[in-house]
Each structure stands twice: as C-alpha cells, then as structure tokens.
Write a protein that holds these residues in place. Structure first.
Motif, short mmCIF file in Angstrom:
data_model
loop_
_atom_site.label_atom_id
_atom_site.label_comp_id
_atom_site.label_asym_id
_atom_site.label_seq_id
_atom_site.Cartn_x
_atom_site.Cartn_y
_atom_site.Cartn_z
N ASP A 185 14.45 -10.32 -1.90
CA ASP A 185 13.22 -9.60 -2.20
C ASP A 185 12.04 -10.48 -1.84
N HIS A 186 11.34 -10.13 -0.77
CA HIS A 186 10.21 -10.95 -0.31
C HIS A 186 9.04 -10.91 -1.28
N GLY A 187 8.89 -9.82 -2.01
CA GLY A 187 7.77 -9.70 -2.93
C GLY A 187 6.48 -9.29 -2.26
N PHE A 188 6.51 -9.16 -0.95
CA PHE A 188 5.35 -8.69 -0.20
C PHE A 188 5.86 -8.11 1.11
N LEU A 189 4.97 -7.72 2.01
CA LEU A 189 5.38 -7.10 3.27
C LEU A 189 5.08 -8.05 4.42
N PRO A 190 6.02 -8.97 4.70
CA PRO A 190 5.77 -9.97 5.75
C PRO A 190 5.94 -9.37 7.14
N ASP A 191 5.39 -10.08 8.14
CA ASP A 191 5.64 -9.66 9.52
C ASP A 191 7.04 -10.09 9.93
N PHE A 192 7.43 -9.76 11.13
CA PHE A 192 8.80 -9.93 11.60
C PHE A 192 9.28 -11.38 11.48
N ILE A 193 8.54 -12.32 12.07
CA ILE A 193 8.97 -13.71 12.08
C ILE A 193 8.92 -14.31 10.67
N THR A 194 7.88 -14.00 9.92
CA THR A 194 7.77 -14.52 8.55
C THR A 194 8.92 -14.02 7.68
N ALA A 195 9.31 -12.77 7.88
CA ALA A 195 10.43 -12.22 7.11
C ALA A 195 11.72 -12.98 7.42
N ILE A 196 11.92 -13.27 8.71
CA ILE A 196 13.12 -14.02 9.10
C ILE A 196 13.08 -15.42 8.49
#
Length: 497
Positions: free
Chosen positions: A297-308
């Motif tokens: 659970d990222h807790g926010f809506l990251p962009d593609f690379i940040t999510a990875i």
C-alpha cells in the motif's frame, strides 16, 4: 466433542462426493485426450504443418481445462482467516475442542497458501530466466529496454496460470486485509498463545508445550509464554522428547543431524546431511523471499517509476529479514547461519580424504568470513597432504556460495544507498519546511500544539487499554528462566552450531 465428531462426519461425506466428482472429471478428460490424439494422428498424414497446428490446438485446449477458474473459497465457505476467527471465538466461550480444531485448520490453510504463493513466484521467476525453454523475444533488439518488460509480462501471465492451477484464490489472499492485521497474526505466530491455552484445557499437554515453544522461538523475550512453557513441561503426562518447534524450517533437522554425525565421527553421514541442509536452506529462504513479493500500500498515487522504486524497497527490506530470520534455531540466534554449513563440510570431507571438496568448502566459508584465522591453516594442511594432486579447481568457491554471497553484498549496498540518499533528501526537505514555518508562526500554532497533545494522550490511553487487555488474558511471568533444551544425543540447543 459431539460437534467435532459431527463436523468430521460431514467432512467425510463431502470427500466421498468430491472423489466421485473427480473420478467423473478424469473420465471426461481421458475421453477428450483420446479424441485429440486421434485428431492429431490423422492430421500427421496430411503434412508437418497440419500436425503442428493440431498440436498447438491441443495445448490450448489443455491449458483452458487446467486453468479454468476455481471457486473463490474452500468448499465449506471459509478461509483460514475465518477459521482463525472461529477458533478465537471458541477460546472466548471455553469450547476447547472447537478452538483446537479451527486453529489447527487455520494454520494448515495459511501454510498451504504461503507455500502455493511462494512456489508459484519461484517457478515463474525461474521460467523467465530459463533461456533455453522460454522461447525468443517478440522483437530482436532491446529497444528502450522493452525486453525487460516483456519478461515481466511473461512472468505475470505465468503467475496468473499458476494461481489458477493451485487454486490459490480460494484460500483468500490478503487483498481484503487492508491494515495488515491478519498478515501479522500468521507471520508473527500469534495463533499459538490461543492454541497453547486450548491444548492445556483439552489435556494435550505435550502439544501445549510445543505450541509455547514454537511461539518462544519467534519471540524469545516473551516472559508470559516463558512461564507458560515452564509450567507445561512440569505437567503430568508430558513427553519431553516430543516437544518441538511446530513451525521449524526443514533445513534445521538436517543441519543439526549433520553436526551430531560429525561429533560422532560419522563423516559420510555428516556430509550427506549437511549437503542436503544446504539445498533445503536455500529453498526455505527463497520461499520466504518469494512471499515478500506481495501487495504494498503506497499510501498515495505515485508515478510509474516511483511506484516501482517504493515497492522494490519494501520487498527488499522483507527479503533481507528472511536472511536474518533463518538464523533463529530452537530459541537461539546465529548470525548468517548459511556459511556454517561449509565450516562443518570442510572438516567432514577432509576426514574422508576428499581433499578437493574439503578445500572448496573452506574457500566457500572464507567468502563470508575473510578474516577467519583457523580456516586458512586448515587449507594449508590440505595442500600439504594432497601434494601433487592440487589443481586450479581447489581454489574455486562453490557456485551456490558465490551466488548467495554476491546477492547478500549487493542487497546490503542497495539498502545502504536507499537509507543514505533518501534520508538525506528527507532532511533537506525538513530543513526547508522548518524555515517556512518559522516565518509564519502565530497563535494558531499554539492551538495546533494543544491539539497534538490531546491526540498523543488519546493514543497513550489506547495503548494502555490494549496492555491491560493482554494482562487480563495472560498471567504475569518471571523472565529469568531459559528455554527448555531438547534432549538430543551429541547436541544441545545452547551449543554453538
């Protein structure tokens, strides 16, 4: 007890219907297979192209049969989470037999889920690396690193098929466990304090001692369970020889067996046990590491690379914990237990005069302990005794040891990089925020501080309430006692491996 018997009878009738259903399915599958074989045979007479087409169609039909959607839940409509809740409820209402029944089923269901998920991930990771059998890439050149993402897509497809093959979804993955509560319950073995109490109340004293011991291996500083364990091993009817860790990794018995054989000079048997332990250790740890590649659970809506990057960091921390967790053996922690296999193997191979294997085991040990003083002396002894038979192969550390050490070092460097660079980034951001706040400080900030004080007091009250609840359900205990050592010939839990 009557409820328990009735449940077992109902379960037995279900199994009879299931066996009948499976038998029918097998007959239908056999008929389909025979039809496909007949079609393929007739097609072969028409040419090679037709044969290939028929075989491809047969494979597609087979895949559709094997990977058909399974039911979402087990037959009785419950998952291991449901069974855990039923077991806890039975504990609260003093229904001890039901408590044991449901909690044992919950643990068994979780193990099945854990192994199925982990094995699928390992299987698909290996398939992606298997250049010989995975086939060619869709495109010849690696434009924009697209081949990396093609492999990810292939692994995703493999995981989907594997999950259906093992009917993983019916064990209820933790997709509904938003706060990680149930994940924590099973991974931290919080089922066992309940199971201990229910075993005691149902007069299963040896199992009660084993349940307490299992929890203590994971939580050796828990004073309450220490006292429970000490009380359990003094109960009438206890069989101390049967007390064991119910969640013990499979490699542990092999490793300890090899050490016992070494102490008794059974060198060939020691070699067999230790070599098997190495393979099992790697498999057990890889299962744990594969299970780390789950939800986040990222807790926010990251962009593609940040999510990875975020998900990778989470998985990396979990995988590094697997390495440390493997060192907990029967209530005692051993830092980096894996290299100890080679320390014992070097000695065992030397005594049966298999000098090359002994030397390579010693070289493998030195990968992890380069500053060790004793091992180089042992290797000099081998060189002197082997004389002219020493070859270049003697000086090569074993492949699995090299791969394990390389991964360990790289992950340590990655973890250090993440901590240093991102902590520095956070510190810079924090300094800028403090400067901004200092410029606009006013009376509202005082109100905010008061509000925070109230929140902190509320949190403290909640924590105190939780502590009181735990004290009500479990008696206080003295932490001065040590773990009860299992009585094994030539080995004691407090000895060094």
């Amino acid at each position: 007890m009557i409820v328990y018997v009735e449940v077992m009878m109902i379960s037995r009738r279900r199994w009879n219907w299931m066996l009948l259903f499976i038998g029918c399915c097998c007959l239908v599958t056999l008929a389909v297979a025979q039809t496909q074989e007949s079609d393929a045979t007739s097609a072969s007479a028409e040419g090679t192209d037709t044969t290939a087409t028929a075989s491809s169609a047969a494979r597609e039909d087979t895949e559709r049969t094997v990977y058909s959607d399974p039911p979402d839940t087990p037959e009785d409509g419950s998952s291991f989470i449901d069974q855990y809740e039923q077991g806890v409820q039975a504990y609260l209402t003093n229904e001890w037999e039901d408590c044991v029944y449901f909690l044992e089923r919950a643990l068994e269901g979780y193990r099945t889920y854990y192994e199925s998920v982990a094995n699928c991930r390992m299987e698909c990771e290996y398939a992606a690396r298997d250049v010989k059998h995975r086939g060619e890439f869709l495109h010849g050149s690696n434009v924009d690193n697209l081949q990396h993402y093609e492999l990810i897509l292939r692994r995703t497809l493999c995981l989907s098929k594997c999950a259906r093959r093992y009917a993983i979804y019916r064990y209820l993955p933790f997709s509904e466990d938003f706060d990680g509560h149930y994940m924590d319950v099973f991974q931290e073995l919080k089922v066992y304090p309940y199971l201990y109490a229910c075993y005691v109340k149902s007069n299963r004293v040896t199992l009660a001692a084993s349940a307490a011991y299992t929890y203590l291996v994971k939580h050796p500083e828990n004073t309450v369970m220490k006292k429970n364990f000490e009380e359990a091993i003094e109960m009438p009817g206890i069989d101390r020889d049967e007390i064991h860790d119910l969640e013990e990794k499979k490699f542990v018995e092999l490793l300890i067996g090899g050490i016992v054989d070494e102490q008794e000079n059974n060198w060939e048997r020691a070699i067999e046990q230790l070599e098997s332990s190495i393979k099992q250790f790697i498999f057990d740890e890889n299962q744990c590491r594969a299970f780390c590649e789950g939800e986040f659970d990222h807790g926010f809506l990251p962009d593609f690379i940040t999510a990875i990057g975020n998900h990778f960091t989470y998985a990396l921390q979990c995988k590094r914990n697997c390495t440390s967790n493997m060192g907990m053996v029967r209530g005692k922690y051993y830092d980096n237990l894996f290299p100890r296999h080679y320390q014992h193997l070097q000695k065992a191979y030397y005594h049966v005069k298999r000098y090359e294997e002994s030397y390579r085991a010693g070289m493998s040990y030195l990968l992890f302990h380069a500053d060790d003083f004793d091992m180089p002396e042992a290797l000099k002894t081998i060189e002197a005794e082997a004389k002219g038979s020493v070859t270049a192969n003697f000086f090569k550390a074993r492949r699995e040891a090299v791969e394990y050490n390389d991964r360990l070092q790289y992950e340590e460097k990655l973890a250090r990089f993440i901590k240093q660079e991102f902590d520095l980034l956070d510190n810079v951001a924090g300094s800028n925020a403090e400067l901004d706040d200092a410029e606009f400080e006013d009376e509202d900030s005082v109100d905010t501080m008061e509000g925070n004080r109230v929140d902190e007091e509320g949190e403290t009250l909640e924590q105190n309430d939780q502590a009181e609840l735990e004290e009500d359900t479990q008696p206080p205990a003295d932490g001065s006692n040590e773990l009860y050592p299992a009585e094994t010939i030539g080995y004691n839990d407090h000895d060094e491996l």
